[in-house]
Design a protein around this motif. Structure first.
Motif, PDB file in Angstrom:
ATOM      1  N   ARG A   1      19.385 102.840  -8.123  1.00 52.54           N
ATOM      2  CA  ARG A   1      19.998 102.237  -6.218  1.00 52.54           C
ATOM      3  C   ARG A   1      21.555 101.517  -6.613  1.00 52.54           C
ATOM      4  O   ARG A   1      22.091 101.370  -8.089  1.00 52.54           O
ATOM      5  CB  ARG A   1      19.030 100.649  -6.673  1.00 52.54           C
ATOM      6  CG  ARG A   1      17.614 101.156  -6.011  1.00 52.54           C
ATOM      7  CD  ARG A   1      16.444 100.076  -5.941  1.00 52.54           C
ATOM      8  NE  ARG A   1      17.532  98.953  -4.302  1.00 52.54           N
ATOM      9  CZ  ARG A   1      17.373  97.989  -3.682  1.00 52.54           C
ATOM     10  NH1 ARG A   1      16.310  97.978  -4.001  1.00 52.54           N
ATOM     11  NH2 ARG A   1      17.373  97.541  -2.710  1.00 52.54           N
ATOM     12  N   GLU A   2      22.410 102.098  -6.330  1.00 55.66           N
ATOM     13  CA  GLU A   2      23.686 101.605  -5.680  1.00 55.66           C
ATOM     14  C   GLU A   2      23.793 100.472  -4.506  1.00 55.66           C
ATOM     15  O   GLU A   2      23.705 101.694  -3.636  1.00 55.66           O
ATOM     16  CB  GLU A   2      24.620 102.579  -6.478  1.00 55.66           C
ATOM     17  CG  GLU A   2      25.639 102.149  -6.719  1.00 55.66           C
ATOM     18  CD  GLU A   2      26.822 102.451  -7.446  1.00 55.66           C
ATOM     19  OE1 GLU A   2      26.255 103.668  -8.806  1.00 55.66           O
ATOM     20  OE2 GLU A   2      28.280 103.346  -6.561  1.00 55.66           O
TER      21      GLU A   2
ATOM     22  N   LEU B   1      22.147 103.357  -1.092  1.00 56.95           N
ATOM     23  CA  LEU B   1      21.752 104.368  -1.339  1.00 56.95           C
ATOM     24  C   LEU B   1      20.889 104.163  -2.941  1.00 56.95           C
ATOM     25  O   LEU B   1      20.868 103.178  -4.047  1.00 56.95           O
ATOM     26  CB  LEU B   1      22.815 104.972  -2.016  1.00 56.95           C
ATOM     27  CG  LEU B   1      23.051 106.629  -3.008  1.00 56.95           C
ATOM     28  CD1 LEU B   1      22.323 107.373  -1.085  1.00 56.95           C
ATOM     29  CD2 LEU B   1      24.221 107.095  -3.014  1.00 56.95           C
ATOM     30  N   ALA B   2      19.985 105.090  -2.802  1.00 56.03           N
ATOM     31  CA  ALA B   2      18.930 105.185  -4.048  1.00 56.03           C
ATOM     32  C   ALA B   2      18.810 106.374  -4.030  1.00 56.03           C
ATOM     33  O   ALA B   2      18.863 107.890  -3.567  1.00 56.03           O
ATOM     34  CB  ALA B   2      17.680 104.830  -3.301  1.00 56.03           C
TER      35      ALA B   2
END
Lengths: 425, 273
Positions: free
Chosen positions: B97-98, B101-102
């Motif tokens: 994850r960031e 967004l995954a």
């Protein structure tokens, strides 16, 4: 090959013995036989080849003796040690005296006719002479006239299989090559296209039966390889026809020092799931040196393959040794084995959100090795050029990679079929 | 007789081309927390992919947890049965994850690349997340994902129900079946396309190099048609009835909704619902 006919082999002083008249074969060209006189200064072995590429006579020459070969009128080529030394046009009742080809140098035993065989009737006699035999007609070299066939015949065969054979007046052979090459290519294409590109795409789809898929891929490997061999072979044969090197006229280069080989080995490998089988091809080069009579050792299985999905490359090479236990005419049989090592460097797979992190991931490496035993069946198409079929069984000590994520697991016994071509120097 | 049989078997084996090996399998399950995640990007190797979106129920959080849940099986090869089993256990499916967004993807070590294959089971997640799917060979089914959906696959049929905020599909070899209330851009090189618009009219771009196109419209009041097909073009909507071939262009009302349909080999049918 037709019936060969020896009229006389004699040893007598002075001028050449008169040749007996040839029988009435090839009556359209020779109502009255002509003669080709070899010697008396010539030495060594000589081969007389008709325009159709048929060997009319093998003759061993000794200094001081002349050998007269009676032949029907026509165009003939005289070769020694695999090289053309003269071309002559023999008219009906005409005598062509060939003066001492310089390449026939080695002293040899008394003259004899080694073999006389042809669908063209001929007669042979020999005699001792202290001076050149006066020629009754002029010798004439027609090498230039046929030089174009050496270039055109193989080129034509490369474009249209069998075309070169037609140029060299062997239309039946050309038709056979055309039908064989095209038929096997179409068969291979049919087998390849009969595969279902969507196999394995749908959940629960069992796909084609294992036997069906294995047979399809095995058939494709055999047919495509055979088509490639025939294609290359008929190009070489077209050249051979143009220079008179066909059939028994081909003398394999037994005393070669080094051979360069290009081969494709292939097998049908298991896949982890659907489709359950896949083709595993391995194209490679080999440089084999003949270190002792019948024994060759060299660098083999040399290749570089891409791993496009991982942005990597695979480098492979090995050592092979073979022993030639059978060599008759154009056929050689050898057995031996080799050891191959391979190294792969490719981008490590990582899980990341940013595509740049995936693209810039560090590389990882893989070392592989496998050994194999092989049985080499080799047929010479020209003196130096041969085609070969090599069944071999290999054992990977680690996972063996074929590039493009195609792999055979460690310790999985593998039966491969290698086909290729070799040139011997 | 026995000797002859042995010789024949050895000869057949020596000229055959095959690999002797074993197969293994390793099953796995996983649940990944998607709280705070707005978009999920799924990149998987050759495998069918089924994604099921759930809808949150106010009084029942268990009905649609904020999780990406799935199960699957790694199939493998080995020179021995034990090695085949151990090979199947090596690869992993990972989610990173960031921000919002995954990304879900597989990690296969180079040493076993080509020796393992993934069969992914149905994946479930909240239906209000955007989802992007990238695959190799394998059918893709996305059902109940109500936001934006993107599907890119090499070989496989694609079926999407939902994607009301927009849909993009690209497959090289496969049919496309879509039920959507959103704008859609659908492309396949080899396959037919069947689209049913739900709700009002939306922009629709369809292109196939070899296949038929069938479109069902709920409204054609302000539609601009641009249709090209070598086969028959049939239009049967409330305002248009036409049968032609080659091309068809017509603007109805304001023409604010574009319907562009192109097939290089096939016909087109447009009908009203």
């Amino acid at each position: 090959m037709g019936l060969w006919w020896v009229v006389a082999v004699t040893t007598a002083p002075s001028s050449p013995a008169p040749a007996e008249p040839a029988p009435a074969a090839s009556a359209d060209r020779a109502e009255q036989p002509g003669k080709i006189v070899l010697g008396p200064a010539a030495r060594g072995r000589a081969v007389i080849v008709s325009e159709a590429g048929e060997v009319v006579a093998h003759v061993t020459l000794v200094p001081g003796r002349t050998t007269t070969v009676g032949v029907p009128a026509g165009h003939y080529r005289i070769e020694s040690e695999g090289r053309r030394v003269a071309e002559v046009e023999v008219g009906a009742g005409e005598t062509i005296d060939l003066a001492r080809p310089p390449v026939l140098a080695a002293p040899l035993p008394p003259p004899r006719v080694d073999s006389v065989s042809s669908s063209v009737s001929s007669s042979v006699s020999s005699s001792v002479s202290s001076s050149p035999v006066p020629a009754t007609t002029r010798p004439r070299s027609l090498a230039k006239a046929n030089n174009w066939k050496r270039v055109v015949a193989p080129l034509l065969s490369a474009v249209l299989p069998g075309g070169g054979q037609v140029v060299t007046a062997r239309p039946g052979r050309g038709m056979a090559f055309f039908a064989g090459t095209v038929g096997m290519t179409l068969g291979a294409a049919r087998l390849w296209l009969s595969g279902d590109p969507t196999e394995g795409a749908t959940r629960g789809d069992e796909g084609a039966s294992q036997a069906q898929e294995a047979v399809r891929l095995g058939g494709f490997i055999a047919l495509s390889g055979a088509a490639a061999l025939m294609y290359v072979g008929q190009i070489l044969d077209a050249y051979g026809g143009a220079v008179g090197k066909v059939g028994d006229g081909v003398v394999p280069h037994k005393n070669h020092v080094v051979a360069f080989e290009l081969q494709r080995s292939a097998t049908v490998g298991l896949a982890p799931s659907q489709p359950q089988y896949g083709q595993l091809p391995d194209y490679s080069l080999a440089v084999m040196g003949q270190v002792a009579p019948r024994v060759t050792v060299g660098a083999s299985d040399l290749s570089i393959k891409r791993e496009p999905d991982r942005g990597g490359v695979l480098v492979q090479g090995g050592l092979r040794s073979m022993y030639r236990f059978y060599a008759r005419r154009r056929l050689w049989l050898s057995a031996g084995g080799g050891l191959v090592v391979q190294g792969t460097s490719a981008r490590r797979q990582v899980a990341a959100v940013d595509p740049a992190d995936i693209a810039n991931a560090p590389d990882e490496g893989h070392f592989g090795a496998f050994g194999y035993a092989a049985f080499d069946t080799r047929i010479f198409v020209l003196d130096r050029w041969a085609l070969f079929v090599v069944p071999r069984v290999s054992l990977p000590f680690t996972a063996r990679r074929f590039g493009r994520d195609r792999t055979v697991p460690a310790l999985a016994t593998t039966f491969e079929l290698a086909l290729g071509g070799a040139v011997h120097f | 007789m026995r000797r002859a049989t042995s010789v024949a078997a050895c000869a057949a084996l020596s000229i055959s081309a095959c690999v002797l090996g074993f197969r293994g399998k390793a099953a796995f399950t996983a649940d990944h927390d998607l709280s705070g995640v707005e978009e999920v990007e799924i990149t998987l190797p050759d495998t069918p992919i089924d994604i099921l979106g759930c809808t949150a129920v106010e009084d029942d959080p268990e009905a649609c947890p904020e999780l990406l849940s799935y199960r699957g099986v790694w199939s493998s090869l080995g020179g021995t049965s034990n090695k085949a089993e151990s090979n199947a256990a090596e690869p992993t499916v990972q989610l990173v994850r960031e921000g919002g967004l995954a990304a879900l993807s597989t990690v296969v070590p180079l040493s076993i690349a080509g020796l393992v294959d993934l069969e992914m089971g149905t994946m479930t997640m909240p239906g209000d997340r955007d989802v992007q799917v990238y695959g190799g060979v394998g059918d893709v089914s996305v059902d109940g994902m109500l936001s934006t959906v993107t599907v890119v696959v090499d070989v496989g049929d694609v079926e999407v129900r939902g994607a009301n905020d927009g849909l993009a599909v690209n497959t090289e070899h496969g049919n496309i079946l879509v039920f959507t209330g959103g704008h859609a851009d659908l492309r396949t090189q080899w396959g037919s396309v069947d689209v049913e618009q739900l709700g009002g009219a939306r922009d629709l771009f369809v292109e196939t190099e070899n296949g038929d196109i069938t479109v069902t419209l709920t409204d054609d009041a302000d539609v601009s048609f641009t249709i090209r097909a070598p086969g028959t073009i049939r239009i049967d909507t409330p305002q248009v009835t036409a049968v032609t071939d080659g091309s068809f262009e017509r603007t109805l009302g304001t023409g604010s909704v574009s319907i562009e349909l192109t097939t290089d080999a096939g016909g087109v049918v447009v009908r009203g619902s």
